[in-house]
Motif scaffolding. Structure first.
Motif, PDB file in Angstrom:
ATOM      1  N   THR A 152       0.829  -1.204   0.000  1.00  0.00           N
ATOM      2  CA  THR A 152       0.000   0.000   0.000  1.00  0.00           C
ATOM      3  C   THR A 152       0.860   1.248   0.000  1.00  0.00           C
ATOM      4  N   VAL A 153       1.867   1.285   0.882  1.00  0.00           N
ATOM      5  CA  VAL A 153       2.752   2.452   0.963  1.00  0.00           C
ATOM      6  C   VAL A 153       3.482   2.646  -0.357  1.00  0.00           C
ATOM      7  N   ARG A 154       3.953   1.554  -0.947  1.00  0.00           N
ATOM      8  CA  ARG A 154       4.673   1.670  -2.220  1.00  0.00           C
ATOM      9  C   ARG A 154       3.747   2.169  -3.332  1.00  0.00           C
ATOM     10  N   ALA A 155       2.504   1.702  -3.345  1.00  0.00           N
ATOM     11  CA  ALA A 155       1.554   2.130  -4.382  1.00  0.00           C
ATOM     12  C   ALA A 155       1.285   3.628  -4.279  1.00  0.00           C
ATOM     13  N   ILE A 156       1.143   4.137  -3.056  1.00  0.00           N
ATOM     14  CA  ILE A 156       0.905   5.569  -2.885  1.00  0.00           C
ATOM     15  C   ILE A 156       2.112   6.366  -3.372  1.00  0.00           C
ATOM     16  N   ALA A 157       3.313   5.886  -3.005  1.00  0.00           N
ATOM     17  CA  ALA A 157       4.528   6.589  -3.439  1.00  0.00           C
ATOM     18  C   ALA A 157       4.695   6.523  -4.949  1.00  0.00           C
ATOM     19  N   ASP A 158       4.415   5.375  -5.545  1.00  0.00           N
ATOM     20  CA  ASP A 158       4.603   5.211  -6.993  1.00  0.00           C
ATOM     21  C   ASP A 158       3.632   6.070  -7.791  1.00  0.00           C
ATOM     22  N   ALA A 176     -11.630   1.532  -2.455  1.00  0.00           N
ATOM     23  CA  ALA A 176     -12.242   2.850  -2.394  1.00  0.00           C
ATOM     24  C   ALA A 176     -11.279   3.793  -1.676  1.00  0.00           C
ATOM     25  N   GLN A 177     -11.266   5.080  -2.073  1.00  0.00           N
ATOM     26  CA  GLN A 177     -10.302   5.980  -1.466  1.00  0.00           C
ATOM     27  C   GLN A 177     -10.501   6.135   0.041  1.00  0.00           C
ATOM     28  N   PRO A 178     -11.729   6.203   0.558  1.00  0.00           N
ATOM     29  CA  PRO A 178     -11.865   6.290   2.020  1.00  0.00           C
ATOM     30  C   PRO A 178     -11.268   5.080   2.742  1.00  0.00           C
ATOM     31  N   ALA A 179     -11.429   3.905   2.149  1.00  0.00           N
ATOM     32  CA  ALA A 179     -10.862   2.703   2.767  1.00  0.00           C
ATOM     33  C   ALA A 179      -9.342   2.775   2.763  1.00  0.00           C
ATOM     34  N   LEU A 180      -8.751   3.268   1.653  1.00  0.00           N
ATOM     35  CA  LEU A 180      -7.296   3.385   1.595  1.00  0.00           C
ATOM     36  C   LEU A 180      -6.800   4.421   2.592  1.00  0.00           C
ATOM     37  N   SER A 181      -7.519   5.531   2.719  1.00  0.00           N
ATOM     38  CA  SER A 181      -7.117   6.559   3.686  1.00  0.00           C
ATOM     39  C   SER A 181      -7.145   6.010   5.108  1.00  0.00           C
ATOM     40  N   ALA A 182      -8.179   5.234   5.433  1.00  0.00           N
ATOM     41  CA  ALA A 182      -8.267   4.644   6.768  1.00  0.00           C
ATOM     42  C   ALA A 182      -7.136   3.655   6.985  1.00  0.00           C
ATOM     43  N   GLN A 183      -6.808   2.871   5.960  1.00  0.00           N
ATOM     44  CA  GLN A 183      -5.717   1.900   6.093  1.00  0.00           C
ATOM     45  C   GLN A 183      -4.394   2.618   6.291  1.00  0.00           C
ATOM     46  N   LEU A 184      -4.182   3.716   5.558  1.00  0.00           N
ATOM     47  CA  LEU A 184      -2.932   4.469   5.711  1.00  0.00           C
ATOM     48  C   LEU A 184      -2.811   5.028   7.120  1.00  0.00           C
TER      49      LEU A 184
END
Length: 320
Positions: A10-16, A30-38
């Protein structure tokens, strides 16, 4: 929360991607789910990993540290998984021979020699026109050895992961019906066949481009090229529908003759491949290599036309 591999991905995908929105699309979230995971990941690691604003997401110093380690850990885990699958498929011992090939002339000879020398060891074969498919099966451990061919000096597939040994190098000959006006000529110029239709077996790699290039250097473009299985190519030649391209070791066949091309504008390398860290490589690479070399020598000997040609053209033939 304990850190998991999926968190690093997940961290790598956001950076890439440079954006939570783009990373969410890449990961199928979904973006809210990704934000919560981050947020959970950042809490577990002790601080924010990205600075976020309307222009996107940029790693913090802590984020750079995590990304540096992730870029080491994730490929290492992926390689570990691939190695485990390969070793599991290989069953740990070399009590069998699983051979792959691309419909070349040597596979049958290799099988015959292995069965004779190891009568209690199971021998299985798998054939495909695709050298990519064959090499993938070697990498994954579903095959132990493979016989393929490459055009000229073109590199074999997966050369950085597999070991390839040259068994022999042949010029490409042409097949003519024995009633062809040029059938009695001992060596042909490619330009002599400018008005012919051609037939060849299919395959990957650059051979088709090499053939077109050789024709262009000879001053013509082939009228048509039929790609078909070996039996169909032989039939097209026998009935006079086309002339064929073949390896010099092609065995004597009723109704046709094989002839060399002046200057050998096309060549073919026979290769035996294996994975260097497989059980097969440890226990039997030398044995299989020796049998493959002998099978190639047998094929040359059966083709008197080629054997006679080799006597005055020493740059080809068995690997030295």
């Amino acid at each position: 929360m304990e850190l998991e591999l999926r968190h690093l991905r997940t961290v790598r995908a956001i950076a890439d991607t440079g954006s939570l929105t783009k990373a969410a699309a890449t990961l199928g979230l979904a973006q809210p789910a990704l934000s919560a995971q981050l947020r959970r990941i950042e809490k577990a690691l002790g601080g924010p990993l990205f600075e976020r604003d309307h222009t996107g997401a940029r790693p913090t110093l802590l984020g750079e540290l995590v990304l540096e380690r992730a870029r080491v850990v994730l490929p290492a885990v992926s390689e570990l998984q691939q190695e485990a699958v390969r070793f599991a498929n290989a069953c740990g011992t070399m009590e069998r021979f699983r051979l792959g090939g691309t419909h070349g002339p040597l596979l049958g000879g290799l099988v015959d020699r292995l069965v004779t020398a190891h009568p209690t060891a199971p021998v299985s074969t798998y054939t495909s026109w695709s050298v990519g498919e064959i090499s993938t099966q070697l990498v994954d451990g579903r095959l132990d050895f493979a016989l393929i061919g490459t055009c000229g000096d073109s590199p074999p597939p997966a050369g950085e992961r597999l070991t390839w040994q040259v068994i022999g190098v042949d010029p490409v000959f042409v097949m003519l019906p024995d009633t062809h006006p040029l059938a009695a000529v001992r060596e042909l110029d490619l330009a002599d066949l400018a008005d012919e239709c051609w037939a060849d077996v299919p395959g990957e790699g650059c051979f088709a481009d090499c053939f077109i290039g050789a024709c262009a250097r000879a001053g013509f473009s082939p009228a048509s090229v039929y790609e078909a299985d070996t039996a169909s190519v032989v039939h097209l030649v026998q009935v006079g529908r086309a002339v064929g391209l073949c390896r010099a070791t092609f065995p004597p066949t009723p109704g046709l003759v094989t002839r060399p091309l002046a200057g050998s504008p096309l060549s073919w390398r026979h290769l035996l491949g294996w994975h260097p860290r497989s059980a097969a490589a440890v226990s039997a690479a030398g044995t299989v290599s020796g049998h493959a070399l002998a099978a190639y020598a047998d094929a040359v000997e059966r083709s008197r036309n080629y054997a006679d040609w080799l006597a005055v053209n020493p740059g080809f033939g068995p690997a030295r």
